[in-house]
Scaffold this motif. Structure first.
Motif, mmCIF file in Angstrom:
data_model
loop_
_atom_site.group_PDB
_atom_site.id
_atom_site.type_symbol
_atom_site.label_atom_id
_atom_site.label_comp_id
_atom_site.label_asym_id
_atom_site.label_seq_id
_atom_site.Cartn_x
_atom_site.Cartn_y
_atom_site.Cartn_z
ATOM 1 N N UNK A 57 59.711 116.134 16.068
ATOM 2 C CA UNK A 57 59.617 117.394 15.150
ATOM 3 C C UNK A 57 59.276 118.885 15.761
ATOM 4 N N UNK A 58 58.767 118.869 16.941
ATOM 5 C CA UNK A 58 58.622 120.185 17.592
ATOM 6 C C UNK A 58 59.790 120.861 17.812
ATOM 7 N N UNK A 59 60.919 120.312 18.037
ATOM 8 C CA UNK A 59 62.231 120.912 18.067
ATOM 9 C C UNK A 59 62.672 121.633 17.006
ATOM 10 N N UNK A 60 62.136 121.380 15.662
ATOM 11 C CA UNK A 60 62.789 121.878 14.533
ATOM 12 C C UNK A 60 61.735 123.002 14.000
ATOM 13 N N UNK A 61 60.283 122.837 14.502
ATOM 14 C CA UNK A 61 59.242 123.639 14.086
ATOM 15 C C UNK A 61 59.028 124.829 15.139
ATOM 16 N N UNK A 62 59.432 124.555 16.413
ATOM 17 C CA UNK A 62 59.236 125.795 17.383
ATOM 18 C C UNK A 62 60.636 126.191 17.687
ATOM 19 N N UNK A 63 60.800 127.269 18.630
ATOM 20 C CA UNK A 63 62.281 127.992 18.910
ATOM 21 C C UNK A 63 62.442 127.420 20.238
ATOM 22 N N UNK A 64 63.187 126.435 20.394
ATOM 23 C CA UNK A 64 63.736 125.768 21.673
ATOM 24 C C UNK A 64 65.361 125.991 21.780
ATOM 25 N N UNK A 65 65.572 126.238 22.883
ATOM 26 C CA UNK A 65 67.045 126.799 22.897
ATOM 27 C C UNK A 65 67.293 125.749 24.382
ATOM 28 N N UNK A 66 68.900 125.735 24.571
ATOM 29 C CA UNK A 66 69.366 124.965 25.586
ATOM 30 C C UNK A 66 69.505 125.889 26.810
ATOM 31 N N UNK A 67 68.899 125.332 27.916
ATOM 32 C CA UNK A 67 68.824 126.033 29.192
ATOM 33 C C UNK A 67 69.989 125.836 30.252
ATOM 34 N N UNK A 68 70.223 126.755 30.709
ATOM 35 C CA UNK A 68 71.220 126.629 32.126
ATOM 36 C C UNK A 68 71.030 128.091 32.762
ATOM 37 N N UNK A 69 71.399 128.093 33.988
ATOM 38 C CA UNK A 69 71.195 128.817 34.632
ATOM 39 C C UNK A 69 71.592 130.245 34.448
ATOM 40 N N UNK A 70 72.552 130.493 33.421
ATOM 41 C CA UNK A 70 73.093 131.853 33.087
ATOM 42 C C UNK A 70 72.225 132.301 31.969
#
Length: 101
Positions: A57-70
Motif C-alpha cells: 500500500x506504500x505504492x499508493x500512499x507515497x510517490x513512487x516512480x519507475x526508475x531507469x538511467x534516463x
C-alpha cells in the motif's frame, strides 16, 4: 516518468524510486510479492541487499516512480523541489515564532 501505484505494475527486476522524508533518493528493485503474505513484497536496495518487508500500500500512499538511467534530470528537479518546500516550511515556522524545543 511513470508513477507506480500498485505492485501489479511491476515485474521482477523493475526498479522504482522516490524522494524520502529527508530529501534523499531511494531506489529499490522489485523481486517478488511476499510468498506468505500478498500485502507485502520483497525488494532489494541499491546494494542488492534485501530491505525490510515492503508494504504494498506504500505504492499508493507515497510517490513512487519507475526508475531507469534516463530519469536523473527529473530526479534532480524533484530533489530541488523537495528542498525548496522544506525551506518554505522553515521560513513559515520562523515567522510564527514557535519553537519545537
Amino acid at each position: 516518468m511513470e508513477t507506480i501505484t500498485s505492485v501489479e505494475q511491476l515485474e521482477r527486476g523493475d526498479r522504482i524510486f522516490r524522494i524520502d522524508n529527508v530529501g534523499r533518493v531511494e531506489i529499490i528493485e522489485f523481486l517478488c510479492i511476499h510468498p506468505h503474505h500478498s500485502g507485502y513484497s520483497i525488494f532489494l536496495d541499491i546494494n542488492q541487499d534485501p530491505i525490510k518487508k515492503f508494504w504494498n500500500k506504500n505504492l499508493a500512499e507515497q510517490d513512487w516512480y519507475r526508475y531507469d538511467s534516463d530519469v536523473w534530470t527529473e530526479i534532480y528537479q524533484m530533489e530541488i523541489e523537495w528542498h525548496l518546500k522544506e525551506i518554505e516550511f522553515l521560513k513559515h515556522r520562523k515567522t510564527k515564532g514557535k519553537s519545537i524545543l
